[in-house]
Design a protein around this motif. Structure first.
Motif, mmCIF file in Angstrom:
data_model
loop_
_atom_site.group_PDB
_atom_site.id
_atom_site.type_symbol
_atom_site.label_atom_id
_atom_site.label_comp_id
_atom_site.label_asym_id
_atom_site.label_seq_id
_atom_site.Cartn_x
_atom_site.Cartn_y
_atom_site.Cartn_z
ATOM 1 N N PRO A 42 0.828 -1.214 0.000
ATOM 2 C CA PRO A 42 0.000 0.000 0.000
ATOM 3 C C PRO A 42 0.858 1.257 0.000
ATOM 4 O O PRO A 42 1.785 1.396 0.801
ATOM 5 C CB PRO A 42 -0.809 -0.124 1.295
ATOM 6 N N GLY A 43 0.587 2.160 -0.927
ATOM 7 C CA GLY A 43 1.305 3.422 -0.979
ATOM 8 C C GLY A 43 2.687 3.345 -1.579
ATOM 9 O O GLY A 43 3.415 4.350 -1.590
ATOM 10 N N LYS A 44 3.067 2.166 -2.064
ATOM 11 C CA LYS A 44 4.409 2.013 -2.647
ATOM 12 C C LYS A 44 4.318 1.600 -4.107
ATOM 13 O O LYS A 44 3.311 1.051 -4.566
ATOM 14 C CB LYS A 44 5.214 0.975 -1.867
ATOM 15 N N GLU A 45 5.416 1.845 -4.822
ATOM 16 C CA GLU A 45 5.491 1.427 -6.216
ATOM 17 C C GLU A 45 5.524 -0.101 -6.307
ATOM 18 O O GLU A 45 6.075 -0.776 -5.441
ATOM 19 C CB GLU A 45 6.767 1.988 -6.852
ATOM 20 N N THR A 91 6.884 -6.702 3.582
ATOM 21 C CA THR A 91 5.436 -6.840 3.684
ATOM 22 C C THR A 91 4.759 -6.278 2.446
ATOM 23 O O THR A 91 4.973 -5.128 2.065
ATOM 24 C CB THR A 91 4.914 -6.117 4.935
ATOM 25 N N ALA A 92 3.967 -7.099 1.784
ATOM 26 C CA ALA A 92 3.308 -6.707 0.533
ATOM 27 C C ALA A 92 2.431 -7.851 0.050
ATOM 28 O O ALA A 92 2.495 -8.959 0.579
ATOM 29 C CB ALA A 92 4.341 -6.378 -0.545
ATOM 30 N N MET A 93 1.644 -7.555 -0.972
ATOM 31 C CA MET A 93 0.956 -8.600 -1.723
ATOM 32 C C MET A 93 1.919 -9.047 -2.810
ATOM 33 O O MET A 93 2.471 -8.209 -3.530
ATOM 34 C CB MET A 93 -0.342 -8.075 -2.323
#
Length: 121
Positions: A42-45, A91-93
């Protein structure tokens, strides 16, 4: 028709490990593209984190080099991402995809829903 489906995400403590899997039904390797993984937080490239070509040559960005390992089992039509020494910033999808054999990586196609990886400090 290519079908990609990710699994194996979860929640771990920093320093822990996870292995992601991607079923790659129908994919035929080309000279131009690779299979690989990218992540979106979220909020990242969006960030490509690994690729592998037909011959097994792998690439990684500096952010994960030495910690992540991509591999494939052609007999099982499965792509893997072994993630060690995980950090909260991982942490990410995570998604598997057809992409350019970077880095840098460009996403050519992806169909999976992704799998969530959460790393607690």
């Amino acid at each position: 028709q290519v079908q990609l489906g990710e699994s194996g995400g979860g929640s771990v403590q920093a320093g822990g490990s996870l292995r992601l899997s991607c079923a790659t039904s129908g994919y035929i390797y080309s000279h131009y593209y690779c299979l690989g993984w990218f992540r979106q937080a979220p909020g990242k490239e969006r960030e490509g984190v690994a690729s592998i070509d037909e011959g097994g040559t792998t690439t990684y960005p500096n952010s994960v080099k030495g910690r992540f390992t991509i591999s494939k089992d052609n007999a099982k039509n499965t792509l893997y991402l072994q993630m060690n020494s995980l950090k909260p910033e991982d942490t990410a999808m995570y998604y598997c995809a057809v992409l350019t054999c970077g880095p840098p990586y460009s996403i050519i196609s992806r169909q999976g829903q992704g799998t969530q990886v959460t790393v607690a400090a």
